[in-house]
Design an enzyme around this catalytic site. Structure first.
Site, short mmCIF file in Angstrom:
data_model
loop_
_atom_site.label_atom_id
_atom_site.label_comp_id
_atom_site.label_asym_id
_atom_site.label_seq_id
_atom_site.Cartn_x
_atom_site.Cartn_y
_atom_site.Cartn_z
N HIS A 13 -6.23 6.96 3.92
CA HIS A 13 -5.11 6.52 4.56
C HIS A 13 -3.49 6.51 3.53
O HIS A 13 -3.35 5.42 2.63
CB HIS A 13 -5.30 4.79 5.16
CG HIS A 13 -3.76 4.52 5.76
ND1 HIS A 13 -4.24 3.23 7.06
CD2 HIS A 13 -3.30 4.81 6.31
CE1 HIS A 13 -3.29 3.42 8.13
NE2 HIS A 13 -1.80 3.78 6.83
N HIS A 15 0.66 7.59 4.06
CA HIS A 15 1.93 8.57 4.49
C HIS A 15 2.53 8.84 3.40
O HIS A 15 3.14 8.69 2.38
CB HIS A 15 2.79 7.63 5.46
CG HIS A 15 2.26 6.49 6.14
ND1 HIS A 15 2.58 6.76 7.23
CD2 HIS A 15 0.91 5.50 6.25
CE1 HIS A 15 1.61 5.91 8.11
NE2 HIS A 15 1.24 5.04 7.10
N LYS A 99 -5.37 8.94 15.09
CA LYS A 99 -4.67 8.14 14.99
C LYS A 99 -4.30 6.86 16.20
O LYS A 99 -3.67 8.42 16.92
CB LYS A 99 -3.86 7.93 13.34
CG LYS A 99 -3.21 6.46 13.61
CD LYS A 99 -4.39 5.76 13.07
CE LYS A 99 -2.90 4.55 12.44
NZ LYS A 99 -2.36 4.35 10.95
N HIS A 136 -4.05 1.58 14.26
CA HIS A 136 -3.41 0.16 13.63
C HIS A 136 -4.37 -0.48 14.74
O HIS A 136 -3.34 -0.32 16.05
CB HIS A 136 -2.33 1.04 13.31
CG HIS A 136 -0.97 -0.44 13.40
ND1 HIS A 136 -0.21 0.22 12.56
CD2 HIS A 136 -0.24 -1.15 13.78
CE1 HIS A 136 -0.08 -0.82 12.13
NE2 HIS A 136 0.67 -2.33 12.95
N HIS A 174 -6.02 -0.48 7.57
CA HIS A 174 -5.25 -2.09 7.14
C HIS A 174 -5.81 -2.93 7.33
O HIS A 174 -4.82 -3.85 7.64
CB HIS A 174 -3.98 -1.74 6.94
CG HIS A 174 -3.01 -0.36 7.59
ND1 HIS A 174 -3.03 -1.99 8.87
CD2 HIS A 174 -2.53 -0.54 7.77
CE1 HIS A 174 -2.36 -1.15 9.59
NE2 HIS A 174 -2.45 0.36 8.91
N ASP A 247 -2.43 3.07 2.66
CA ASP A 247 -0.99 2.86 3.19
C ASP A 247 0.25 3.24 2.34
O ASP A 247 0.95 2.65 2.70
CB ASP A 247 -1.37 1.65 4.42
CG ASP A 247 -0.60 1.34 5.43
OD1 ASP A 247 -0.02 3.10 5.80
OD2 ASP A 247 0.19 0.64 5.97
O1 DOR Z 1 3.78 -1.02 6.65
C1 DOR Z 1 4.05 -0.24 7.40
N1 DOR Z 1 4.35 1.09 7.01
N2 DOR Z 1 3.29 0.14 7.68
C2 DOR Z 1 1.92 0.81 9.34
O2 DOR Z 1 1.75 1.11 10.12
C3 DOR Z 1 3.24 2.47 8.60
C4 DOR Z 1 4.21 2.21 7.35
C5 DOR Z 1 4.83 3.63 7.67
O3 DOR Z 1 4.94 4.97 8.13
O4 DOR Z 1 6.14 3.51 7.36
ZN ZN Z 2 -0.31 3.71 7.27
#
Ligand code: DOR
Ligand code: ZN
Length: 344
Positions: A13, A15, A99, A136, A174, A247
């Protein structure tokens, strides 16, 4: 134990964002992990297999020479996702899951699902073809307290979903509460969860006592210490239903240190060391390999990696800040603090 060797870990997981952000995020990730599930909450989101393949190419263009990195792609569920995409996922070599963000739950979730019953037709296909649904897990109703949103999701969304689709492969992403951990424990092997380093190492006191620390703000938000303890117990238990998902979510320093600060912790450059620290703190460093390198691959039906990495017990100071796109800075998790493990 002062040195451990484990199969190369994967991050289930992360980004990575897009465009210039990839110059920062992809090398950081590829130095730590062999594969990563790349979250699709871009602007605009990645909604089709075709878009996911194009995004993967953009990621691959930033993998440093000499490193091998295999981004695993994910589609973003909307109210209008077509069941045809599920069949396309089955045929794709690179896309592994869809997702579901409840609309409004977190960063770039405006196009998310407004009511899960809208997508039951597609979920039926996912169950049939064994395509994992990543969740989520928070409700978004204004009247629900932010600390209760994960628990309410279990009761109101996840339980009915699994009653309807008992064979659905599903990852609750998460997890942050003991209720979520116990919920996962009670399900069959088709239901698993990822756990982040911040939810293992910190609790809401770290974020709120003695002044607000915006770099600890993520979603789902850090909970009380008792939940942190349960997460540590299940992560280090050797149960394959729990595996690594950082995450890691970059936001510039300015966007975090702001009157309306963004949600997300950037852990990518030192993620495996942070997990090592957490496991070691509870005397379970020998359980790290299963959590970091076996259980996620097994769940997704992908082969385990064959190369290894080593971690040594050696102090390292996490950088205060890192360069980010457009001349901005990013503050990593644990910035300026000393951690006890180093990847060699
Ligand atoms: O803290 C987070 N940041 N939780 C999420 O679900 C998305 C992520 C983000 O994309 O910045
Ligand atoms: Zn995330």
């Amino acid at each position: 134990m002062d040195k451990i060797t484990l199969l190369q870990p994967d991050d289930w997981h992360v980004h990575l964002r897009d465009g210039a952000a990839l110059q920062r995020t992809v090398p950081d990730m590829a130095k730590q992990f062999s594969r990563a599930i790349c979250m699709p909450n871009l602007v605009p989101p990645i909604k089709t297999v075709e878009e996911a393949h194009a995004y993967r190419e953009r990621i691959m263009a930033h993998v440093p020479a000499g490193l091998s990195f295999d981004p695993r792609m994910v589609l973003y569920f909307t109210d209008h996702t077509s069941p045809e995409e599920v069949k396309k996922i089955k045929k794709s070599d690179y896309v592994n899951a869809i997702k579901m963000y409840p609309a409004g739950a977190t960063t770039n979730s405006e196009h998310g699902v407004t009511d899960i019953s809208n997508i039951y037709g597609v979920i039926e296909q996912m169950e049939e073809h064994q395509v994992p649904l990543l969740l989520h897990g928070e409700v978004t109703h204004h009247h629900v307290d932010i600390f209760d949103r994960e628990k309410r999701f279990l009761d109101e969304v996840l339980s009915p979903l699994l009653q309807q689709f008992p064979k659905l492969k599903l990852v609750l992403e998460h997890i942050t509460t003991s209720e979520a951990a116990h919920f996962i424990l009670e399900q069959d092997r088709n239901v698993a969860a990822t756990i982040t380093p911040q939810h293992l190492l910190f609790n809401r006191n770290d974020m709120l006592v003695g002044g607000i620390k915006p770099h600890f703000y993520c979603l789902p938000v850090l909970k009380r210490q008792t939940h942190q303890q349960t997460l540590l117990e299940v992560a280090t238990s050797g149960n394959p239903k729990f595996f690594l998902g950082t995450d890691s979510a970059p936001h510039s320093k300015n966007a975090k240190e702001n009157a309306c600060g963004c949600a997300g912790c950037y852990s990518a450059p030192i993620a495996i060391e942070l997990y090592a620290q957490a496991f070691d703190q509870v005397g379970k460093i020998e359980r790290l390999e299963g959590f970091a390198s076996h259980f996620g691959a097994d769940f997704y039906g992908l082969p385990r990696n064959s190369t290894t990495i080593s971690l040594v017990r050696e102090e390292q100071v996490v950088p205060e800040q890192l360069d980010y796109m457009d001349g901005e800075k990013i503050i990593p998790l644990y910035a300026g603090k000393t951690i006890q493990w180093r990847k060699v």
